[in-house]
Design a protein around this motif. Structure first.
Motif, PDB file in Angstrom:
ATOM      1  N   ASP A  87      10.044  -2.921 -22.923  1.00 48.51           N
ATOM      2  CA  ASP A  87       9.096  -3.243 -23.998  1.00 48.51           C
ATOM      3  C   ASP A  87       7.836  -2.391 -23.949  1.00 48.51           C
ATOM      4  OD1 ASP A  87      10.910  -5.123 -24.775  1.00 48.51           O
ATOM      5  OD2 ASP A  87       9.756  -6.855 -24.063  1.00 48.51           O
ATOM      6  N   SER A  88       7.533  -1.837 -22.782  1.00 48.84           N
ATOM      7  CA  SER A  88       6.305  -1.051 -22.633  1.00 48.84           C
ATOM      8  C   SER A  88       6.425   0.313 -23.309  1.00 48.84           C
ATOM      9  CB  SER A  88       6.006  -0.828 -21.154  1.00 48.84           C
ATOM     10  OG  SER A  88       6.893   0.156 -20.637  1.00 48.84           O
ATOM     11  N   LYS A  89       7.648   0.700 -23.656  1.00 50.84           N
ATOM     12  CA  LYS A  89       7.927   2.005 -24.267  1.00 50.84           C
ATOM     13  C   LYS A  89       7.543   3.174 -23.348  1.00 50.84           C
ATOM     14  CE  LYS A  89       9.063   0.403 -28.524  1.00 50.84           C
ATOM     15  NZ  LYS A  89       9.762  -0.841 -28.139  1.00 50.84           N
ATOM     16  N   MET A  90       7.460   2.897 -22.042  1.00 49.86           N
ATOM     17  CA  MET A  90       7.197   3.987 -21.097  1.00 49.86           C
ATOM     18  C   MET A  90       8.442   4.854 -21.010  1.00 49.86           C
ATOM     19  SD  MET A  90       5.295   2.340 -17.833  1.00 49.86           S
ATOM     20  CE  MET A  90       3.760   1.458 -18.020  1.00 49.86           C
ATOM     21  N   LYS A  91       8.239   6.090 -20.611  1.00 53.02           N
ATOM     22  CA  LYS A  91       9.379   6.998 -20.503  1.00 53.02           C
ATOM     23  C   LYS A  91      10.036   6.867 -19.128  1.00 53.02           C
ATOM     24  CE  LYS A  91       7.845  10.373 -23.924  1.00 53.02           C
ATOM     25  NZ  LYS A  91       7.090   9.340 -24.643  1.00 53.02           N
ATOM     26  N   VAL A  92      10.450   5.652 -18.806  1.00 48.46           N
ATOM     27  CA  VAL A  92      11.170   5.404 -17.551  1.00 48.46           C
ATOM     28  C   VAL A  92      12.352   4.487 -17.859  1.00 48.46           C
ATOM     29  CG1 VAL A  92       9.170   5.666 -16.021  1.00 48.46           C
ATOM     30  CG2 VAL A  92       9.716   3.417 -16.959  1.00 48.46           C
ATOM     31  N   GLN A  93      13.355   4.529 -16.996  1.00 49.86           N
ATOM     32  CA  GLN A  93      14.504   3.649 -17.146  1.00 49.86           C
ATOM     33  C   GLN A  93      14.520   2.679 -15.974  1.00 49.86           C
ATOM     34  OE1 GLN A  93      15.250   7.266 -17.488  1.00 49.86           O
ATOM     35  NE2 GLN A  93      14.620   6.746 -19.566  1.00 49.86           N
ATOM     36  N   ALA A  94      14.890   1.446 -16.266  1.00 46.31           N
ATOM     37  CA  ALA A  94      15.010   0.453 -15.201  1.00 46.31           C
ATOM     38  C   ALA A  94      16.422  -0.106 -15.240  1.00 46.31           C
ATOM     39  CB  ALA A  94      13.995  -0.670 -15.410  1.00 46.31           C
ATOM     40  N   SER A  95      17.041  -0.215 -14.067  1.00 45.46           N
ATOM     41  CA  SER A  95      18.379  -0.796 -14.021  1.00 45.46           C
ATOM     42  C   SER A  95      18.496  -1.705 -12.804  1.00 45.46           C
ATOM     43  CB  SER A  95      19.438   0.307 -13.964  1.00 45.46           C
ATOM     44  OG  SER A  95      19.268   1.064 -12.782  1.00 45.46           O
ATOM     45  N   ILE A  96      19.284  -2.754 -12.964  1.00 45.98           N
ATOM     46  CA  ILE A  96      19.464  -3.710 -11.878  1.00 45.98           C
ATOM     47  C   ILE A  96      20.512  -3.173 -10.909  1.00 45.98           C
ATOM     48  CG2 ILE A  96      20.167  -6.065 -11.317  1.00 45.98           C
ATOM     49  CD1 ILE A  96      19.147  -6.872 -14.137  1.00 45.98           C
ATOM     50  N   GLN A  97      20.137  -3.110  -9.635  1.00 47.65           N
ATOM     51  CA  GLN A  97      21.050  -2.635  -8.583  1.00 47.65           C
ATOM     52  C   GLN A  97      21.153  -3.738  -7.546  1.00 47.65           C
ATOM     53  OE1 GLN A  97      21.996   0.916  -8.357  1.00 47.65           O
ATOM     54  NE2 GLN A  97      21.103   1.203 -10.379  1.00 47.65           N
ATOM     55  N   GLY A  98      22.088  -4.644  -7.716  1.00 50.52           N
ATOM     56  CA  GLY A  98      22.220  -5.746  -6.763  1.00 50.52           C
ATOM     57  C   GLY A  98      20.979  -6.610  -6.785  1.00 50.52           C
ATOM     58  N   GLU A  99      20.291  -6.695  -5.647  1.00 48.62           N
ATOM     59  CA  GLU A  99      19.091  -7.529  -5.556  1.00 48.62           C
ATOM     60  C   GLU A  99      17.820  -6.699  -5.683  1.00 48.62           C
ATOM     61  OE1 GLU A  99      19.413  -9.970  -1.991  1.00 48.62           O
ATOM     62  OE2 GLU A  99      20.282 -11.503  -3.279  1.00 48.62           O
ATOM     63  N   ALA A 100      17.933  -5.542  -6.310  1.00 52.55           N
ATOM     64  CA  ALA A 100      16.777  -4.673  -6.520  1.00 52.55           C
ATOM     65  C   ALA A 100      16.800  -4.162  -7.955  1.00 52.55           C
ATOM     66  CB  ALA A 100      16.806  -3.492  -5.539  1.00 52.55           C
ATOM     67  N   VAL A 101      15.679  -3.602  -8.382  1.00 45.44           N
ATOM     68  CA  VAL A 101      15.621  -2.949  -9.687  1.00 45.44           C
ATOM     69  C   VAL A 101      15.227  -1.499  -9.424  1.00 45.44           C
ATOM     70  CG1 VAL A 101      14.471  -2.840 -11.935  1.00 45.44           C
ATOM     71  CG2 VAL A 101      14.956  -5.070 -10.898  1.00 45.44           C
ATOM     72  N   ARG A 102      16.060  -0.565  -9.904  1.00 49.86           N
ATOM     73  CA  ARG A 102      15.731   0.854  -9.735  1.00 49.86           C
ATOM     74  C   ARG A 102      15.040   1.360 -10.989  1.00 49.86           C
ATOM     75  NH1 ARG A 102      19.712   4.220  -6.900  1.00 49.86           N
ATOM     76  NH2 ARG A 102      18.717   3.013  -5.259  1.00 49.86           N
ATOM     77  N   VAL A 103      13.919   2.029 -10.795  1.00 50.75           N
ATOM     78  CA  VAL A 103      13.173   2.591 -11.912  1.00 50.75           C
ATOM     79  C   VAL A 103      13.168   4.104 -11.732  1.00 50.75           C
ATOM     80  CG1 VAL A 103      10.945   2.676 -13.090  1.00 50.75           C
ATOM     81  CG2 VAL A 103      11.735   0.527 -12.056  1.00 50.75           C
ATOM     82  N   SER A 104      13.585   4.823 -12.771  1.00 53.89           N
ATOM     83  CA  SER A 104      13.591   6.279 -12.672  1.00 53.89           C
ATOM     84  C   SER A 104      12.954   6.884 -13.912  1.00 53.89           C
ATOM     85  CB  SER A 104      15.024   6.804 -12.498  1.00 53.89           C
ATOM     86  OG  SER A 104      15.837   6.327 -13.549  1.00 53.89           O
ATOM     87  N   GLY A 105      12.426   8.077 -13.746  1.00 52.49           N
ATOM     88  CA  GLY A 105      11.777   8.775 -14.848  1.00 52.49           C
ATOM     89  C   GLY A 105      11.594  10.219 -14.462  1.00 52.49           C
ATOM     90  N   THR A 106      11.174  11.046 -15.411  1.00 58.53           N
ATOM     91  CA  THR A 106      11.039  12.472 -15.096  1.00 58.53           C
ATOM     92  C   THR A 106       9.696  12.780 -14.457  1.00 58.53           C
ATOM     93  OG1 THR A 106      10.376  12.773 -17.391  1.00 58.53           O
ATOM     94  CG2 THR A 106      12.645  13.330 -16.838  1.00 58.53           C
TER      95      THR A 106
END
Length: 183
Positions: A136-155
């Motif tokens: 919802d923040s419209k930031m240029k990052v992706q977040a995905s659920i990885q088991g019991e963690a959330v991975r956030v990646s961006g350029t």
């Protein structure tokens, strides 16, 4: 997203590009130092055992894996045991927002017990909420659920820093840590 333009086989990619495949990223996790929890429980039990107002009382904390069972003679004593425990946990650097309190149960007479779960990992509901906040923040990052963690990646690294600031501001009732930075 659009598929990347097809590359002609005749122009091989320069080798350093192999490193660039992984985008900068970090993981949002929730971990608790179990050794410190154990130490805090020991200290709390020692204090309960030596305090005059608990003389002859059956008050204690029994740890079993990630569940702590608090026993006390009545509701008032139970809240005192809880206060002692949370003070010891805090002193040992354990974030008490990780604690999930069960209902107080009657044992016999006025005696009561209460289960406290030391939560670890980012539960699914919370993980979904974090992903939604970032989307919802419209930031240029992706977040995905990885088991019991959330991975956030961006350029860009500063976008990742902004994402951390956003999550810190949005999720205040549960302890999160930010780890595994990859550039």
């Amino acid at each position: 997203g659009h598929p990347p333009p097809a590359r002609r086989a005749s122009t091989p990619l320069p080798t350093p590009a192999a490193k660039k495949i992984a985008m900068p990223s970090f993981d949002i996790v929730s971990e608790v130092n179990k050794v410190e929890v154990h130490n805090a429980v020991d200290q709390a039990n020692k204090e309960v055992g030596t305090r005059f107002d608990f003389k002859g009382s059956d008050a204690r904390i029994e740890p079993k894996e990630s569940v702590l069972t608090l026993y006390a003679d009545d509701d008032f004593k139970l809240s005192q045991v809880t206060d002692i425990l949370t003070a010891k946990l805090t002193k040992r650097g354990v974030d008490i927002r990780a604690l999930k309190y069960g209902d107080v149960e009657k044992v016999s007479g006025n005696k009561v017990k209460q289960l406290i779960t030391v939560r670890e990992g980012v539960e699914q509901e919370l993980a979904k909420k974090i992903v939604r906040v970032i989307k919802d923040s419209k930031m240029k990052v992706q977040a995905s659920i990885q088991g019991e963690a959330v991975r956030v990646s961006g350029t860009k690294r500063d976008e990742l820093q902004n994402a951390i600031a956003l999550v810190k501001k949005s999720i205040t009732d549960f302890p999160l840590q930010y780890q595994n930075f990859r550039d």
